[in-house]
Design an enzyme around this catalytic site. Structure first.
Site, short mmCIF file in Angstrom:
data_model
loop_
_atom_site.label_atom_id
_atom_site.label_comp_id
_atom_site.label_asym_id
_atom_site.label_seq_id
_atom_site.Cartn_x
_atom_site.Cartn_y
_atom_site.Cartn_z
N ARG A 231 -1.73 4.82 -5.29
CA ARG A 231 -0.56 4.99 -6.15
C ARG A 231 -0.88 6.09 -7.15
O ARG A 231 -2.04 6.25 -7.56
CB ARG A 231 -0.24 3.70 -6.90
CG ARG A 231 0.38 2.59 -6.05
CD ARG A 231 1.80 2.96 -5.63
NE ARG A 231 2.47 1.87 -4.92
CZ ARG A 231 2.50 1.74 -3.61
NH1 ARG A 231 1.85 2.62 -2.85
NH2 ARG A 231 3.15 0.74 -3.04
N GLU A 260 7.32 9.61 -8.77
CA GLU A 260 7.91 10.05 -7.50
C GLU A 260 9.43 9.87 -7.51
O GLU A 260 9.93 8.89 -8.07
CB GLU A 260 7.31 9.25 -6.34
CG GLU A 260 5.82 9.46 -6.18
CD GLU A 260 5.22 8.59 -5.07
OE1 GLU A 260 5.99 7.86 -4.39
OE2 GLU A 260 4.00 8.64 -4.89
N HIS A 278 4.38 11.51 -0.14
CA HIS A 278 4.20 10.06 0.10
C HIS A 278 4.55 9.71 1.54
O HIS A 278 5.46 8.93 1.82
CB HIS A 278 5.04 9.23 -0.88
CG HIS A 278 4.50 7.82 -1.04
ND1 HIS A 278 4.68 7.09 -2.18
CD2 HIS A 278 3.81 7.02 -0.19
CE1 HIS A 278 4.12 5.90 -2.04
NE2 HIS A 278 3.58 5.84 -0.83
#
Length: 312
Positions: A231, A260, A278
């Site tokens: 993360r 994000e 991601h």
């Protein structure tokens, strides 16, 4: 089954289509007035299918007094307040294991791209620089380098196997030492000091926020690389950016970011960082498997049976 559930975000299309056929679905992410939306569903909704980064906390749970289950799409549950769920006897599930191999592939790709500068050499070729300026500058080998894995869980083990196949040596740090074949370091600083590449694989959340900080990056040093598939919150992002700008570390490979999908634009100016949007588990096969497990947990729960992958 006719149970009423909420989608927190727009997620995997096939999964959501199946759930819409089997359940009565309400889309929280489309609501202009979320409080009014929840008030109208207070006595009806029994489940949440969690997609994306919307926080599922005590406030949301209290707005849905009939809530029994939160089924998350993904292995990470840092967007769900587990203590709040446990206090309210709400079951939380996730989708582990089915994404291990795919995420490990992405991790290896980050290492290869960061050390071998593969995206940069692709851009060099496309821009006609090979013919104009000659061969691309030499990069860095993986073979013989030490990969420090910060979080040697199921995904970490899969990454280790791939790295070993590339000739790398493995070390690791977990909160607790495990029965593993690799040397153990007592803390992230010690692990970084012994590593050429630091791979971040820990869960997100408050406990690991900024775990990789200036002390860790100092220990990694000017010839070291950091890669993150965990993360964005696990790395102190402004510090990492500064260390890359000042060449205090050699480079980075990042698949995750703090806010994000907004990535600090300063990263775009650097040639010593590789940026993925991601995509750790982003293959059709893996996302389908994750969705199938999320669906199965919802089906089992509302059929009165134990779920497969209970977190709390």
């Amino acid at each position: 089954m006719n149970a009423e559930i909420i989608f927190t975000g727009k997620g995997h299309a096939g999964t959501q289509a199946t759930l819409e056929k089997e359940f009565t679905v309400h889309k929280l992410y489309e609501a202009a007035d979320k409080d009014a939306f929840l008030k109208g569903l207070a006595g009806k909704v029994r489940g949440i299918a969690s997609f994306g980064h919307l926080k599922v906390d005590g406030k949301l749970m209290d707005a849905l007094p009939k809530l029994e289950l939160i089924a998350n799409f993904g292995v990470g549950v840092d967007q769900i307040n587990l203590d709040d769920a446990k206090a309210r006897n709400i079951v939380v599930t996730n989708t582990p294991d089915v994404l291990n191999e795919c995420v490990a592939d992405t991790a290896l790709a980050l290492i290869l791209c960061a050390l071998r500068k593969l995206p940069q050499s692709d851009a060099y070729t496309r821009a006609g620089q090979w013919a104009a300026k000659g061969p691309y500058p030499l990069a860095t080998s993986l073979g013989g380098k030490t990969l420090g894995i910060l979080g040697l869980g199921r995904i970490g083990e899969a990454i280790a196997k791939r790295a070993i196949a590339c000739g790398m040596k493995i070390r690791y740090h977990n909160r607790r030492k495990k029965d593993a074949a690799y040397p153990y370091d007592a803390d992230p600083v010690a692990l970084a000091r012994e590593s050429d590449v630091l791979m971040v694989v820990t869960p997100g959340g408050a406990e690991t926020k900024n775990l990789v900080n200036a002390k860790v990056l100092d220990a990694l040093g000017p010839e070291g690389y950091v890669c993150n598939i965990a993360r964005g919150s696990v790395i102190d992002e402004p510090v990492l950016l500064r260390y890359l700008q000042e060449k205090k570390i050699a480079g980075a490979g990042l698949d995750v970011f703090v806010d994000e999908p907004r990535v600090p634009p300063e990263f775009f100016k650097l040639d010593n960082v590789v940026l993925f949007p991601h995509v750790g588990s982003a293959t059709a096969e893996t996302r389908k498997a994750m969705g199938d497990l999320q669906i199965e947990n919802l089906r089992l729960h509302f059929a009165g049976k134990p779920v497969r992958t209970r977190v709390v």
